[in-house]
Design an enzyme around this catalytic site. Structure first.
Site, mmCIF file in Angstrom:
data_model
loop_
_atom_site.group_PDB
_atom_site.id
_atom_site.type_symbol
_atom_site.label_atom_id
_atom_site.label_comp_id
_atom_site.label_asym_id
_atom_site.label_seq_id
_atom_site.Cartn_x
_atom_site.Cartn_y
_atom_site.Cartn_z
ATOM 1 N N ASP A 10 47.852 50.763 59.094
ATOM 2 C CA ASP A 10 46.554 50.411 59.096
ATOM 3 C C ASP A 10 46.032 48.993 59.448
ATOM 4 O O ASP A 10 44.975 48.705 60.458
ATOM 5 C CB ASP A 10 45.766 50.761 57.866
ATOM 6 C CG ASP A 10 46.857 51.742 57.057
ATOM 7 O OD1 ASP A 10 46.797 52.540 57.415
ATOM 8 O OD2 ASP A 10 47.190 51.078 55.732
ATOM 9 N N ASP A 20 50.802 66.883 55.032
ATOM 10 C CA ASP A 20 52.299 66.521 55.630
ATOM 11 C C ASP A 20 53.411 67.055 54.738
ATOM 12 O O ASP A 20 54.481 67.234 55.052
ATOM 13 C CB ASP A 20 52.358 64.968 55.830
ATOM 14 C CG ASP A 20 52.060 64.592 57.063
ATOM 15 O OD1 ASP A 20 51.718 65.280 58.054
ATOM 16 O OD2 ASP A 20 52.118 63.351 57.440
#
Ligand SMILES: *[C@@H]1O[C@H](CO)[C@@H](O)[C@H](O)[C@H]1NC(C)=O
Ligand SMILES: *[C@@H]1O[C@H](CO)[C@@H](O)[C@H](O)[C@H]1NC(C)=O
Length: 728
Positions: A441, A151
């Site tokens: 998550d 990223d």
């Protein structure tokens, strides 16, 4: 290959077993009941037993008792919640030999997703070591693929990966031939610091050369010309105006293991930097995961997925086989969606000054969660089923297409990682990793469990994955602030385990989630306790029963029993006494800084005052600080509101305790001690536990001490609080 479908397994042979320790569990339940009785007595005392105090101050004292009652009710209830993770623990053990016997090398495809986001905070060499460690997993290379999502969109990371792809051709066969452990070259080197086998010398030389080239490139911020020429089609995807926040999809298959089917190959290796545009939200790591899910589905389409952080190398090459023992088991394994390994660190000192290891969490609580339906997905070190993370419900038939799609050119699949691809789709909602929360998550795991799945926790003795722990107090607290904030947001969101999980997962598991979701609000009662106890001590207001009263017994029992138990548990998990003591300090600091800020941030966000930001914690330590870390000297060094708070609380307690001791020494009958013995005890314990803080504020001279400005402000604030309270 063709045998796959008519493979005949005569009798069901379990690939793993689940063990319980009945005796320990019964003993624990008795103990737990005794603590609960005492908690109940404490509540009873607060509600029904009047405080003895002269008439003039009853109003204030009543109010204080009410506040204490609130804190104690919270503690008591939270304690009940935490029991869920000790009520019914299980341990899993795998039979990897049976897996090999049944499947041989005909294992399902496995895709490894590694996420990195910043070439400065996460140096390319660190990332490369993680990549190499998984590339060398004990797994058929033609069935394994490693995807690196960058990223940061950094040429340097890409360059490092091209080097890794080259070096892997030596490293992977070497590891397999000599059964090397661990398989991260850097970790292998530091484990073999004194003396290498002659077989290794050549390989190590190659690694060192590669490492030097990568580090040179990183320090100069420039990719060598030779590399540019050699990987022209890769580097040409960077334009002159590419920045980390504004660029098209960059996708390069560096090693294509799909075509050659020979044994000596290395796994497929793919670099991906998804499209980024300033006007599009990119959803942090969750967005990267989803882009990788889509891209990989067109390249290798592994049936199983391993998700790792870029600093978390594989320390045990058998982990994939261990996980498959669970996921491929014909009976119990069928209902398990993901296998979570613990988050461990290779960078801890003996007594784990910052309590990073969460020893008890990883060696006790997660086993407890497993007994209730499965551990949380913690975003790293986790093996998933691809179709489940993409939305399959429990009970729906699995699509058994192991065939790779016809090989498509990278240009054709790039669109899957574009900014707009997800518009009007279920990605981030019903498909893939969920968006909209700093700990995406955890809700993703929860949603999977709510679709009927279980998860399993595997904690082999040789730790499967090792990461880098924060090496100073500030980093530690910042990381915990983000976690506590994210978990608390979950509790208040539509994905709250309480209403979202209701009726879908067991009560034990709902409570198990709440243990973490309630971190942030737990800060409030702890703050109350640690402020009121010392303040009332100097003002001479007793908050607890007299030492001679039998009401002291429940207070004493709860305190002593809880601490002795937690010490025993900690030692049982392999910790040291000092390690436990450090963890108690961190228990306090986390609650009075990280969690409190996490709590306040969440409330502010609810009121619409601020936006969430994702802070990556740095993975490198500066040199002098590293030295202090090794010696377990607490590192302050930066000006931070969290330190100001810790400093103020520490000083407040020190002043109050000192003043009270002076008064005790000058008084004739020691009456204070009679009425306020427990308060003396608590304040005294706080002074002892805060010792490193006082050292950092008052005595140390090195760079890691508390900045002078923080110290001065803390003292002023603490003194004013004492004065104000004295005149109340
Ligand atoms: C990890 O800690 C060790 C000492 O325990 C130190 O030598 C090493 O440099 C540290 N690594 C990082 C990345 O902080
Ligand atoms: C990592 O792997 C090495 C080699 O197998 C082993 O000696 C070591 O104990 C492992 N580390 C942990 C923390 O389990």
């Amino acid at each position: 290959m063709g045998k796959q479908d008519d493979r005949f397994i005569p009798v069901h042979e379990p690939l793993f077993e689940t063990k319980r320790r009945i005796g320990t569990v019964i003993a624990y339940r008795v103990f737990s009941a005794s603590v609960f009785v005492c908690i109940f007595l404490i509540w009873f005392y607060r509600v029904f037993v009047p405080v003895e105090i002269d008439e003039s101050r009853t109003g204030l004292v009543r109010l204080l008792s009410l506040v204490m009652l609130f804190a104690e009710i919270y503690f008591g209830l939270y304690w009940v919640v935490t029991q869920s993770s000790r009520w019914n623990p299980v341990w899993r053990f795998t039979f990897a030999d049976r897996l090999s016997r049944i499947y041989g090398n005909d294992l399902p495809r496995l895709d490894v997703f590694i996420c990195t986001a910043d070439p400065v905070i996460e140096p390319p060499l660190l990332v490369v070591n993680t990549v190499l460690s998984v590339a060398a997993l004990d797994y058929p290379p033609e069935k394994l693929a490693v995807y690196l999502s960058d990223d940061g969109g950094s040429e340097l990371t890409f360059y490092a990966l091209t080097e890794a792809a080259e070096f892997a051709k030596t490293w992977v066969p070497f590891c397999k031939k000599f059964n090397v452990e661990p398989r991260s070259p850097a970790a292998y080197l530091s484990a073999k610091a004194n003396g290498l086998d002659s077989s290794a010398e050549e390989v190590v030389k190659l690694y060192r050369e590669m490492a030097t080239r990568i580090e040179m490139a990183t320090t100069h911020g420039r990719v060598p010309e030779e590399a540019r020429l050699k990987h022209g089609d890769g580097f040409s995807q960077w334009d002159f105006d590419t920045t980390r926040r504004n660029h098209g999809t960059i996708l390069q298959i560096l090693v294509d293991g799909r075509e050659e089917k020979t044994r000596e190959t290395i796994p497929t290796l793919v670099y991906l930097s998804r499209e980024k545009r300033p006007q599009h939200h990119h959803h942090f790591k969750a967005g990267a995961m989803n882009a990788m899910l889509r891209i990989s589905s067109k390249i290798t389409c592994g049936r199983f997925i391993l998700n790792l952080d870029c600093d978390m190398y594989s320390n045990n090459s058998k982990s994939a086989r261990d996980a498959l023992c669970i996921l491929l088991d014909e009976k119990e394994g069928k209902e398990i969606a993901f296998v979570q390994f613990p988050q461990c660190f290779d960078n801890l000192t003996r007594n784990d000054l910052y309590g990073s290891m969460m020893r008890v969490g990883m060696d006790v609580e997660f086993n407890g969660l497993d007994g209730n339906g499965g551990p949380l997905y913690i975003g790293t070190g986790c093996f998933h089923r691809r179709d489940v993370i993409c939305g399959r419900k429990y009970g729906e038939e699995e699509e058994k297409s192991e065939k790779i799609q016809e090989i498509s050119k990278p240009e054709m699949i790039k669109a899957l990682a574009s900014c707009t691809y997800e518009e009007n789709t279920q990605w981030g909602k019903e498909m893939g990793v969920k968006y909209g929360c700093p700990v995406e998550d955890v809700i993703t795991g929860l949603a999977i469990q709510c679709r009927g799945w279980k998860s399993a926790y595997l904690n082999p003795k040789n730790k499967a994955f090792l990461g880098v722990a924060p090496t100073n107090l500030h980093q530690t607290l910042v990381q915990l602030r983000r976690w506590s904030e994210g978990d608390f947001q979950i509790l208040l969101s539509e994905y709250s385990p309480i209403w979202y999980g209701q009726g879908k997962i067991s009560l034990g598991l709902i409570l198990g989630y709440c243990v973490y979701c309630l971190w942030a609000p737990s800060s409030v009662p702890v703050l109350i306790y640690s402020v009121l106890t010392p303040l009332c001590l100097i003002k001479g207001i007793p908050l607890f029963p007299k030492v001679s009263s039998s009401w002291c017994i429940p207070f004493g029992y709860v305190t002593v029993a809880a601490n002795v138990y937690s010490l025993a548990e900690f030692l049982w998990c392999g910790g040291t006494f000092r390690g436990w003591w450090n963890e108690q300090r961190m228990w306090l600091y986390r609650r009075t800084s990280s969690y409190l800020f996490g709590f306040i941030d969440t409330i502010r966000k609810l009121l619409g005052v601020s936006e969430s930001a994702f802070v990556i914690t740095a993975k490198v330590a500066e040199e002098e600080g590293a030295e202090r870390y090794k010696e377990e000297v607490m590192e302050f060094g930066v000006e931070s509101p969290m330190f100001l708070l810790l400093g103020t609380l520490g000083m407040l307690n020190l002043f109050c305790f000192a003043a009270a001791v002076m008064r005790l020494l000058t008084s004739r009958d020691g009456g204070d001690f009679q009425t306020m013995g427990l308060q003396f005890g608590i304040a005294g314990a706080l002074v002892v536990i805060n010792w490193p803080l006082y050292e950092g504020m008052l005595f140390r001279k090195d760079k890691g001490k508390m900045p002078m400005s923080v110290t001065v402000k803390s003292i002023v604030l603490a003194l004013s609080a004492c004065t104000c309270f004295a005149f109340l």
